[in-house]
Scaffold this motif. Structure first.
Motif, short mmCIF file in Angstrom:
data_model
loop_
_atom_site.label_atom_id
_atom_site.label_comp_id
_atom_site.label_asym_id
_atom_site.label_seq_id
_atom_site.Cartn_x
_atom_site.Cartn_y
_atom_site.Cartn_z
N VAL A 1 -7.77 -2.85 10.71
CA VAL A 1 -8.85 -2.85 10.97
C VAL A 1 -8.47 -1.96 12.19
O VAL A 1 -7.97 -2.91 13.37
CB VAL A 1 -9.61 -3.36 10.88
N PHE A 2 -9.66 -0.50 13.38
CA PHE A 2 -9.55 -0.04 14.70
C PHE A 2 -10.76 -1.08 14.85
O PHE A 2 -12.32 -0.91 14.67
CB PHE A 2 -8.90 0.67 15.04
N ALA A 3 -10.77 -1.50 16.52
CA ALA A 3 -11.90 -2.34 16.59
C ALA A 3 -12.62 -2.18 18.21
O ALA A 3 -11.57 -2.12 19.22
CB ALA A 3 -12.00 -3.74 16.76
N GLN A 4 -13.46 -1.45 18.78
CA GLN A 4 -13.58 -1.08 20.17
C GLN A 4 -15.07 -1.24 20.37
O GLN A 4 -15.44 -0.95 20.05
CB GLN A 4 -13.39 0.86 20.30
N ASP A 5 -15.05 -1.70 21.24
CA ASP A 5 -17.02 -2.20 21.54
C ASP A 5 -17.38 -2.84 20.86
O ASP A 5 -18.17 -2.80 20.81
CB ASP A 5 -17.39 -1.32 22.45
N GLY A 6 -16.77 -4.26 20.09
CA GLY A 6 -17.37 -5.23 19.30
C GLY A 6 -17.86 -3.76 17.80
O GLY A 6 -18.55 -4.49 16.69
N HIS A 7 -16.76 -2.48 18.14
CA HIS A 7 -17.54 -1.93 16.63
C HIS A 7 -16.30 -2.21 15.52
O HIS A 7 -14.83 -1.35 16.42
CB HIS A 7 -17.74 -0.75 16.44
N ARG A 8 -16.22 -2.20 14.55
CA ARG A 8 -15.66 -2.41 13.73
C ARG A 8 -14.81 -1.46 12.68
O ARG A 8 -16.04 -0.79 12.05
CB ARG A 8 -14.71 -3.78 13.10
N VAL A 9 -14.17 -0.68 12.63
CA VAL A 9 -13.91 0.41 11.89
C VAL A 9 -12.56 0.58 10.63
O VAL A 9 -11.37 0.06 11.46
CB VAL A 9 -13.75 1.67 12.58
#
Length: 314
Positions: free
Chosen positions: A234-242
């Motif tokens: 999982v990749f996380a950026q600014d609270g968004h998990r993808v």
């Protein structure tokens, strides 16, 4: 300092956006301009279009650059300093600020300092301002300005500021909290995918990929099975998990591990590969300069040819 470069078609839409006449609360402030009026978006666009008319076949004549700086530099970046930086940026792109129409407008709607530079790709002599390799050239110019002005290096604070410069069309169209959340997540997925396209092929393990992504504001979370094989990423950026598979099939945990294994088998050295990328950019820049030199030489030869008595209608 981060420069987000776009080439657009409409001066009317661009001037209306940068001057924010319909949203005065955003605090748009003209810092400097050359060859255009700044009292209204309509007047500014009309002045740009008057010169653009010398090259009617040039579809995308609007060069728009959003220049963003770390919030830590806010006190240093007065309007006067930002105005000088904008002109130095133009010179770095080999655009003559004295022979080209441009305007730079500072916005106050974000926590970090940023400004919008609008440039006419038709100069005052009627010549086209080249946009060849302009994005890679912009990166080099921004780095040079950081050194000249003693600014914080953009990579040290990540690329969050670049994402905050302006909303995507999907974010602009969102009318409910749910739609906004979906649009923000989609933007994070796109930017994670862009970052992975530059970093995944250079890494030999999840640890190396994690370290390569962190300067870009992206975290990597890995789960493993009992046998130690990767189960999911999982990749996380600014609270968004993808999830990796949501970014693209190539970025699922299994496919990434297969790519790492192949890189280890071939003995790839990430440092050498990053050096090669730098060399590729340098060669592209050299090719652009060579092409421009040949074009100037051809124009000079043409201007030196004796007149054959051709009339205006020929």
């Amino acid at each position: 300092m981060i420069g987000k470069v776009k080439v657009n078609q409409s001066f009317g839409a661009m001037c209306a956006y940068v001057l924010q006449e319909k949203a005065p609360g955003k605090g748009a402030e003209v810092l400097a301009a050359h060859g255009v009026r700044t009292d209204s978006a309509a007047h500014m666009a009309a002045d740009f279009d008057a010169v653009r008319a010398m090259r009617p076949g040039l579809g995308k004549a609007v060069l728009h650059v959003a220049l963003a700086f770390p919030v830590e530099e806010k006190e240093k970046l007065t309007n006067e300093v930002m105005g000088r930086i904008a002109q130095d940026y133009l010179k770095g792109l080999r655009i003559d600020p004295e022979n080209t129409q441009w305007a730079v407008v500072r916005h106050q709607d974000k926590t970090h300092p940023h400004m919008h530079l609008v440039v006419n790709r038709v100069d005052l002599d009627g010549q086209t301002v080249s946009d060849q390799f302009i994005r890679s050239r912009s990166v080099d110019v921004c780095k040079g300005i950081e050194q000249d002005y003693g600014l914080i290096v953009a990579d040290q604070v990540g690329h969050r500021q670049a994402r905050e410069i302006g909303p995507t069309p999907k974010q602009q169209q969102a009318t409910t909290p749910k739609e906004q959340q979906s649009a923000d997540w989609s933007r994070a997925r796109q930017e994670i995918g862009r970052a992975l396209s530059y970093t995944a092929g250079q890494a030999r393990s999840f640890d190396e990929l994690r370290e390569a992504l962190r300067p870009r504001g992206i975290e990597l979370e890995l789960t493993r099975r009992k046998d130690g094989s990767p189960a999911g990423v999982v990749f996380a950026q600014d609270g968004h998990r993808v999830k990796g598979s949501q970014v693209g099939r190539a970025y699922s945990a299994g496919n990434l591990e297969a790519g790492f294994a192949k890189a280890r088998e071939l003995g790839h050295d990430p440092a050498q590969q990053w050096q090669q990328l730098g060399q590729d950019y340098a060669l592209a820049k050299l090719a652009a300069e060579y092409a421009q030199a040949k074009q100037r030489q051809a124009q000079q030869q043409l201007s030196q040819q004796p007149s054959q008595g051709l009339g205006m209608g020929d």
